[in-house]
Design a protein around this motif. Structure first.
Motif, short mmCIF file in Angstrom:
data_model
loop_
_atom_site.label_atom_id
_atom_site.label_comp_id
_atom_site.label_asym_id
_atom_site.label_seq_id
_atom_site.Cartn_x
_atom_site.Cartn_y
_atom_site.Cartn_z
N LEU A 65 -1.38 -3.63 7.14
CA LEU A 65 -2.01 -2.44 7.69
C LEU A 65 -2.57 -1.52 6.61
CD1 LEU A 65 0.55 -1.61 10.51
CD2 LEU A 65 -1.61 -2.84 10.69
N GLY A 66 -1.77 -1.17 5.64
CA GLY A 66 -2.23 -0.25 4.60
C GLY A 66 -2.57 1.12 5.16
N GLU A 67 -1.69 1.67 5.98
CA GLU A 67 -1.93 2.96 6.64
C GLU A 67 -2.27 4.08 5.66
OE1 GLU A 67 -2.00 3.98 9.96
OE2 GLU A 67 -1.98 1.86 10.47
N CYS A 68 -1.76 4.03 4.46
CA CYS A 68 -2.00 5.11 3.49
C CYS A 68 -3.28 4.89 2.68
CB CYS A 68 -0.81 5.25 2.55
SG CYS A 68 -0.59 3.84 1.43
N GLY A 69 -4.00 3.80 2.96
CA GLY A 69 -5.22 3.52 2.22
C GLY A 69 -4.97 2.87 0.87
N GLY A 70 -3.78 2.38 0.65
CA GLY A 70 -3.47 1.68 -0.60
C GLY A 70 -2.87 2.57 -1.67
N CYS A 71 -2.20 3.64 -1.27
CA CYS A 71 -1.65 4.62 -2.24
C CYS A 71 -0.15 4.48 -2.46
CB CYS A 71 -1.96 6.03 -1.76
SG CYS A 71 -3.71 6.36 -1.70
N CYS A 72 0.45 3.42 -1.99
CA CYS A 72 1.88 3.17 -2.17
C CYS A 72 2.72 4.29 -1.56
CB CYS A 72 2.22 3.01 -3.66
SG CYS A 72 3.86 2.31 -3.96
N CYS A 74 3.36 4.21 2.18
CA CYS A 74 3.69 3.93 3.58
C CYS A 74 4.46 2.62 3.79
CB CYS A 74 2.43 3.94 4.44
SG CYS A 74 1.34 2.52 4.16
N ALA A 75 4.39 1.69 2.89
CA ALA A 75 5.07 0.38 2.98
C ALA A 75 4.57 -0.47 4.14
CB ALA A 75 6.59 0.55 3.05
N THR A 76 3.33 -0.25 4.62
CA THR A 76 2.79 -1.07 5.71
C THR A 76 1.90 -2.20 5.18
OG1 THR A 76 0.93 0.42 6.09
CG2 THR A 76 2.94 0.78 7.42
N GLY A 97 9.23 0.08 -5.89
CA GLY A 97 10.61 -0.30 -5.61
C GLY A 97 11.25 0.58 -4.55
N GLN A 98 10.98 1.88 -4.64
CA GLN A 98 11.52 2.82 -3.64
C GLN A 98 10.89 2.58 -2.28
OE1 GLN A 98 10.84 6.69 -5.32
NE2 GLN A 98 12.52 6.49 -6.79
N MET A 99 9.57 2.34 -2.23
CA MET A 99 8.91 2.10 -0.95
C MET A 99 9.40 0.80 -0.31
SD MET A 99 7.20 4.72 -0.20
CE MET A 99 6.69 4.04 1.35
N LEU A 100 9.71 -0.20 -1.12
CA LEU A 100 10.21 -1.47 -0.59
C LEU A 100 11.55 -1.30 0.12
CD1 LEU A 100 9.11 -3.90 -3.41
CD2 LEU A 100 8.36 -3.98 -1.03
N ASP A 101 12.27 -0.22 -0.18
CA ASP A 101 13.52 0.06 0.53
C ASP A 101 13.27 0.47 1.97
OD1 ASP A 101 15.06 -0.53 -1.70
OD2 ASP A 101 15.13 1.56 -2.38
N PHE A 102 12.02 0.79 2.32
CA PHE A 102 11.69 1.28 3.66
C PHE A 102 10.83 0.32 4.47
CE2 PHE A 102 12.53 5.00 1.03
CZ PHE A 102 13.52 5.62 1.79
N VAL A 103 10.72 -0.93 4.05
CA VAL A 103 9.90 -1.87 4.81
C VAL A 103 10.55 -2.15 6.16
CG1 VAL A 103 8.81 -2.93 2.80
CG2 VAL A 103 10.94 -3.88 3.67
N ALA A 104 9.72 -2.50 7.15
CA ALA A 104 10.19 -2.68 8.52
C ALA A 104 10.98 -3.97 8.73
CB ALA A 104 9.01 -2.63 9.48
N THR A 105 10.74 -4.96 7.90
CA THR A 105 11.47 -6.23 8.02
C THR A 105 12.35 -6.39 6.79
OG1 THR A 105 9.63 -7.40 6.99
CG2 THR A 105 9.68 -7.35 9.40
N GLU A 106 13.20 -7.37 6.81
CA GLU A 106 14.14 -7.57 5.71
C GLU A 106 13.42 -7.72 4.37
OE1 GLU A 106 17.60 -10.75 4.36
OE2 GLU A 106 16.55 -11.04 6.25
N ARG A 107 13.92 -7.01 3.37
CA ARG A 107 13.38 -7.14 2.02
C ARG A 107 13.88 -8.45 1.43
NH1 ARG A 107 13.79 -2.67 -2.85
NH2 ARG A 107 12.70 -3.93 -4.41
N MET A 108 12.94 -9.24 0.92
CA MET A 108 13.26 -10.55 0.36
C MET A 108 13.06 -10.50 -1.16
SD MET A 108 13.88 -12.06 3.20
CE MET A 108 13.84 -13.82 2.97
N PRO A 109 13.52 -11.52 -1.90
CA PRO A 109 13.31 -11.53 -3.35
C PRO A 109 11.84 -11.45 -3.75
CG PRO A 109 14.96 -13.16 -2.75
CD PRO A 109 14.39 -12.62 -1.46
#
Length: 135
Positions: A65-72, A74-76, A97-109
């Motif tokens: 999605l890139g809801e924020c327009g690519g500014c890191c 929103c994590a979409t 790294g901080q934004m990856l803590d808020f992803v909607a699905t499980e964070r993977m390696p």
């Protein structure tokens, strides 16, 4: 006679912030392999210098999605890079790294934000999988 172009209504825009696209240099095209959450495979062409988010969005593949327009912020644009290819990418910075803590699905390696990956020649053949959902 041609009619003047009407602006796209705000309700039809995918984001309030426009995505900045990089001009295409056909000599530096890359091929990226994208697998959707449903298992469909797509070959996406990309230009060196584009972000992975720009490349996937302009190709028409659904899943980012890139809801924020690519500014890191929103994590979409969460995607999973093939673990065998992670060494081709720079290590995520602290904000990613901080934004990856808020992803909607499980964070993977191999989890990364597509807006933070600037494509270069060594990314030829990059493989990624898109998650089931972004929010």
């Amino acid at each position: 006679p041609t009619s003047p172009r009407r602006p796209v209504p705000k309700s039809h825009r995918w984001s309030s912030r426009p995505l900045v696209c990089t001009p295409i240099d056909w000599k530096k095209m890359l091929l990226i392999h994208v697998t959707t959450a449903q298992g469909a495979s797509h070959e996406v062409t990309a230009n060196e210098g584009q972000t992975l988010l720009e490349a996937v969005l302009t190709s028409g593949v659904d899943g980012l999605l890139g809801e924020c327009g690519g500014c890191c912020s929103c994590a979409t644009c969460h995607c999973m890079i093939d673990e065998a290819q992670l060494a081709l990418l720079p290590v995520p910075d602290s904000s990613e790294g901080q934004m990856l803590d808020f992803v909607a699905t499980e964070r993977m390696p191999g989890s990364r934000l597509a807006c933070q990956i600037k494509l270069q020649a060594q990314h030829q053949g990059l493989k990624l999988t898109l998650p089931e959902r972004q929010f």
